[in-house]
Structure formats: C-alpha cells, structure tokens
Write an enzyme that holds these catalytic residues in place. Structure first.
Site, PDB file in Angstrom:
ATOM      1  N   ASP A  85      89.176  74.117  54.093  1.00  0.00           N
ATOM      2  CA  ASP A  85      87.923  74.859  53.990  1.00  0.00           C
ATOM      3  C   ASP A  85      86.732  73.979  54.339  1.00  0.00           C
ATOM      4  OD1 ASP A  85      89.663  76.744  53.056  1.00  0.00           O
ATOM      5  OD2 ASP A  85      88.509  77.246  51.274  1.00  0.00           O
ATOM      6  N   CYS A 126      94.628  72.204  48.861  1.00  0.00           N
ATOM      7  CA  CYS A 126      93.380  72.866  49.226  1.00  0.00           C
ATOM      8  C   CYS A 126      93.333  74.281  48.652  1.00  0.00           C
ATOM      9  CB  CYS A 126      93.199  72.876  50.745  1.00  0.00           C
ATOM     10  SG  CYS A 126      91.471  73.136  51.253  1.00  0.00           S
ATOM     11  N   ASP A 127      92.151  74.869  48.689  1.00  0.00           N
ATOM     12  CA  ASP A 127      91.826  76.037  47.870  1.00  0.00           C
ATOM     13  C   ASP A 127      92.857  77.162  47.890  1.00  0.00           C
ATOM     14  OD1 ASP A 127      89.545  74.583  47.531  1.00  0.00           O
ATOM     15  OD2 ASP A 127      88.172  76.075  48.357  1.00  0.00           O
ATOM     16  N   LYS A 128      93.278  77.607  49.072  1.00  0.00           N
ATOM     17  CA  LYS A 128      94.119  78.799  49.148  1.00  0.00           C
ATOM     18  C   LYS A 128      95.580  78.503  48.865  1.00  0.00           C
ATOM     19  CE  LYS A 128      90.292  80.607  50.174  1.00  0.00           C
ATOM     20  NZ  LYS A 128      89.582  79.315  50.256  1.00  0.00           N
ATOM     21  N   CYS A 198      88.634  68.595  46.542  1.00  0.00           N
ATOM     22  CA  CYS A 198      87.211  68.396  46.266  1.00  0.00           C
ATOM     23  C   CYS A 198      86.966  68.268  44.764  1.00  0.00           C
ATOM     24  CB  CYS A 198      86.410  69.537  46.855  1.00  0.00           C
ATOM     25  SG  CYS A 198      86.624  69.695  48.647  1.00  0.00           S
ATOM     26  N   GLU A 450      83.210  81.667  53.449  1.00  0.00           N
ATOM     27  CA  GLU A 450      82.367  81.104  52.398  1.00  0.00           C
ATOM     28  C   GLU A 450      81.039  80.657  52.994  1.00  0.00           C
ATOM     29  OE1 GLU A 450      85.940  79.350  49.551  1.00  0.00           O
ATOM     30  OE2 GLU A 450      84.653  77.966  50.649  1.00  0.00           O
ATOM     31  N   SER A 476      81.621  79.142  48.425  1.00  0.00           N
ATOM     32  CA  SER A 476      82.435  77.996  48.044  1.00  0.00           C
ATOM     33  C   SER A 476      82.310  77.766  46.547  1.00  0.00           C
ATOM     34  CB  SER A 476      81.962  76.755  48.802  1.00  0.00           C
ATOM     35  OG  SER A 476      82.418  75.581  48.187  1.00  0.00           O
TER      36      SER A 476
END
Length: 565
Positions: A85, A126-128, A198, A450, A476
């Site tokens: 992202d 990572c996010d997803k 992150c 985002e 985000s």
C-alpha cells in the site's frame, strides 16, 4: 502427534489403492510411507521482497514448517500475493490494494480446498494480508491460525521517531514551504529502517491486534517487532498450537463468533485503530456467516474508551505498546470492566478469560502508552459511523482528538484523488473548505483507494484542523484529521455524493454523527434526473471483474454477496 480421533480431509488423496498416483506425486515432494496418515497443513506464505512489511516472512515460514514437522504434521508451503500500500499509494496501482484482499482470500481457499488440506497456518504482513487470510479461514473452516509478520521499528531523525506517515506528511510540509528539500530527503531516508509493517496503529497493526483479541493468533504476537527473535519463536509456537488444534478439531467458526468479533472491535477502539477495520470485519463476518452491521461499530464505540496513545494521532508506535504489556494488557483492562466476552474460545483451546488470568489488572505506572481505566485518552471510541442525506447507508470517520469536531463549509469537488492532490499542492484549498473526492468507491475506482496522499498533504500544509474531507474511497490507517470515508452509496451507483456541486454547503458534525448536504430535496431530484453513470474505467481484467461483483462498502465490499439471487 497421534492421529486425530476423526477422519482427516487429506485421506481423499492419501488413502486407498485408487490414490496411488496421488501418493506418487506426494512422494516427490518429500512424503515417506509413514507420512500419509499425518495431517497435511498448508502454510500460506506471503513472503515478498517488494515491501518491508513482508520481507522477513520467509524466516517465519521456515520456522513454522519445522515446528509442524516436529509436531507430527506434513506442512506444505504455498505462496500468496501482497500489494505494498505504501509504495502504490497515490497511484493507479492503489486500485489493486483492496482487490488483493479478495485475491488473497480466494487463492488460499483455492489451495487448501483444492489440495484437501487438514489445517492452515497463514503468515502475512502488509495490510490486506490479514483480512484476506481471515476471510479464507472463515470460509474454509478447517483448523487455522494466523501469524503476523511483525511490525517495523521506528525510524529516527532530529530527535523524533518517524514512520512512513512522516514521509507522506513531509511532502505536504515541503510543498507549503515549511521544510527544505534536504529535510524532506532526510525524512525519506530515515522513515523505514528495516523489515516489518508500518509502525503506528495503522491498518496492519490494527488487524493483527484484532486477530489476537479474537483468539486467532497467539497472545503478544501482534505487537512483536519483525526483526526480533521472539517473532520467529512465535511462528514456531503458533505451528505447535495449530497441531494441537487439529487434534482437538478446533475450527475457525468455533472462534470467529459474534462475541469474539465484538471483542476484536472493542480492542480496535481501545488502541485507536484504523478505520479500515470496519470494512474488513464486515467482510470477515460475512465469510463466517455472522450478522454484523455498521451500527454495531457505533454501539461498541459508545461504550469503549481509547486507552492507548498511539500514532497516527498519538505519540507511540506498536513496539512501544509491546513493551508496555501488549494487547493482553489492554484486553485485561477491558475484561475487568465488562467490555469483553471472557468465555470466547481461542485457538489454544483456552477461553479469553483463561488466557488473561495472569495479566496484571492495571498497566504499569512507569509507561505512558496504555492509560489506566480511570484516565483514558478519550472516554469513547474514535471510529464513528456518520449518516445523513449525503451518506444514507453510512460513512466512517475517526472523531476522537479532532480539534474541530464540526465543520460546515463549501464543497470543493474532485472526481479523482489525483486532481484533488494537485489542487492541494497548488495551494488552492483554503481553511473552511470541505473537500469531496468521489468516484473512488469499490465500483467507481474501482478498488476504493486510500486517500493518504491528499490527507497527508492537507496536514503538511497546516490545514488539518480547518479543512474537512469526505470520500467514497478509504483512508490509510495513518490518516488523521476531520476526514470521512466509506461514504455509501458511492458515486458510481448514483449515491448522493455524486450529486454534490462545487460550492454546496456541507456539514460534518462528528458529535452528532451527521454528514449533511445543504441542498433541497427538489434540487437533488433535478440533479439526479440529469445524472448518468460514467463509463466503467476498466472493461477487462481483474479490476473489471472486481467492479462488477463488489458490494457496497457498507456491506464490507465483498465479492460473493447474493451471487445467485
């Protein structure tokens, strides 16, 4: 381990004369005669060198693989994708981010069912990766555990901690003339010092924390640094616990219940987590066939305080939370005050209350990350559901800590993220404006990008307390300020946000949870009569398929809703 007291799914490929060719293939990947009666466990390995979030995952997969073998299982490693992202942010590539959640879920489901596996250990960064894996686990309902790749350590420059959001905000500061090019470059060089997701309570750390709270990951594992040895040890321990869960036949839908999802949402509120968790838990609940609506988030928000002082709006990062007691310490405070369901089952076979039994009742007084119950950061949760004539189905906003909780101003309308960012960087947005970014929803984007680039530019330009922003896209986990996303219905399907015109008066009223367009119903009807849906931006490929199938963000932006109705 002894064979489980029930038939293994994998017997359809390992047992009987007719399966001799199947066994021949398995022998080529390391199976011996004595292995064909053992549980076959898939390791969904999201290792990738495209992002720091996932660059350390291979080590975790290897540790988990060895531990599964030692526990009497036959691990089989397969890859699944990731999108960065942070790298795709602000580009066309970001349209693939939310899409990747579905691709990850579909790919894991495909492999585990296609190979008749008996269990699943998924590793993501990572996010997803997190919601994609959990959606798959809920669909599959074979014993499963999630292993988080770990969080990045903070960068350091000029006496302050940095995260990736520092770099995004530095762009706005530089464009506004508030820092020099040398300072911008220094932030860029120091923001991401190594492996890990992150570092603030952004989306990746939010989802990993929520999975720990839900009971699908091990205690303390969600806040460990990616580069620390304890992270690798937790991967091995997760494999051991999964082997025991296979023996006990503990399945995801025994754990992912209405009550455990409420626990997860309560923890999300208490740690000041990402608005993306709303979208993802609606999708996870759908996959698990658990009823959940936007209104449930608002109900929980009203009763759960924000206890943790974490970025993006606070001071600390996930590694600080880990040292302060981690998610178990936050959960123990909530449990003691009746805000968690202590009888929920976890992957270890223990209940939440049993897991938390030896955790201190109060946080240590020599840290400032986790507040005591009597002194919360905010008395109620920060993720609010706003409704009104501009968002009849609802919209999602972070409201705690916003210095200007109510903004009424003229609409500045943009039909894409890029055009909005250009206007911000050119100094065309003024205090009091309400920026509208539309046609960025699940179908319209497609992919619901985002808006971190424009929101960071607003913050960097010093307008964060005086400008509102609404969008049918997402934000985000690093976003803060008076921003409202997930506006539904989205513009592409003719939602009211499609009818907003430049200069219309819009009110964002966080305390009242109201999003209102000050235009008469008669005028809106005239505008609607003139409105026509735009041509699809993509007519072939994965984005076209996604746009055709995806549901409203108010329903989780899922792609398998009522397919045959």
């Amino acid at each position: 381990m002894a064979n489980p007291p029930f038939p293994l799914r994998s017997q359809v490929v390992t047992q009987g004369v007719q399966r001799s060719p199947n066994r021949a293939m398995l022998r080529a990947v390391g199976f011996r005669d004595e292995d064909f009666g053992k549980p076959i466990v898939g390791i969904a390995n999201a290792h990738s060198t495209i992002t720091p979030c996932n660059i350390g995952i291979q080590t975790l997969a290897e540790r988990a693989e060895a531990a599964l073998r030692a526990a009497g299982c036959m691990p089989q490693v397969f890859g699944t994708i990731t999108i960065s992202d942070g790298i795709s942010m602000g580009t066309e590539g970001m349209k693939y981010s939310l899409v990747s959640r579905e691709v990850i879920a579909d790919s894991i489901e495909t492999v585990v069912n296609g190979q008749s596996m008996d269990g699943l250990l998924a590793i993501g960064g990572c996010d997803k990766n997190m919601p994609g894996a959990m959606i798959a686990m809920a669909r599959l309902n074979v014993p499963a555990i999630f292993v988080y790749g770990g969080t990045i350590k903070p960068g350091h420059y000029n006496g302050r901690d940095l995260t990736i959001v520092s770099a995004f905000e530095a762009v706005g500061e530089y464009s506004a003339g508030r820092i020099s090019e040398d300072e911008l470059l220094a932030v860029e060089r120091h923001a991401c010092p190594g492996a890990g997701s992150c570092g603030g309570m952004y989306t990746a750390n939010t989802m990993s924390s929520a999975f720990e709270a839900m009971g699908m990951s091990l205690p303390y594992s969600s806040t460990m640094a990616a580069e620390d040895e304890e992270k690798a040890e937790s991967a091995a321990q997760s494999a051991k616990v999964l082997a025991e869960a296979i023996q006990a036949n503990i399945r995801p839908r025994d754990i992912i219940t209405r009550q455990s999802i409420e626990n997860a949402i309560s923890v999300i509120m208490a740690v000041g987590g990402s608005t993306n968790a709303v979208l993802h838990f609606l999708a996870i609940a759908h996959a698990a066939e658990v009823p959940l609506t936007l209104d449930d988030f608002e109900t929980i928000r009203a009763r759960v305080p924000v206890l943790c002082d974490l970025k993006p709006s606070g001071r600390f990062v996930a590694t600080d939370l880990h040292r302060a007691g981690g998610i178990p310490q936050v959960m123990k405070i909530l449990l003691n005050h009746g805000l968690l369901h202590g009888d929920c089952l976890t992957i270890s076979g223990q209940t939440i209350a049993e897991v938390l039994r030896d955790v201190p009742d109060e946080p240590s007084p020599d840290q400032e990350v986790i507040r005591p119950w009597h002194s919360p950061l905010y008395p109620q949760g920060h993720i609010a559901i706003l409704k009104g004539n501009l968002a009849p189905e609802g919209a999602v906003a972070k409201i705690s800590g916003v210095k200007t909780p109510k903004i009424a101003g003229p609409a500045r309308v943009f039909n894409s993220e890029e055009s909005c960012l250009q206007a911000i960087l050119a100094g065309q947005i003024r205090p009091g404006d309400v920026v509208v970014i539309r046609y960025e929803g699940p179908k319209g984007g497609p992919g619901m990008r985002e808006m971190l680039s424009p929101t960071s530019a607003i913050i960097g330009a010093g307008l964060g307390d005086s400008v509102g922003l609404i969008t049918d896209g997402r934000f985000s986990g690093g976003t803060y300020g008076m921003v409202v996303g997930h506006v539904a219905p989205e513009a592409y399907v003719g939602g009211p946000i499609a009818l907003v015109e430049e200069g219309d008066l819009i009110t964002i009223d966080a305390p009242a949870r109201l999003l209102h367009l000050h235009v008469s119903e008669e005028e809106l009807a005239r505008r609607r009569a003139r409105w026509a849906p735009p041509e699809p931006r993509y007519k072939r490929g994965v984005l076209a398929k996604y746009a055709k199938l995806v549901s409203s963000s108010s329903l989780g932006a899922v792609t398998d809703l009522n397919l045959w109705d």
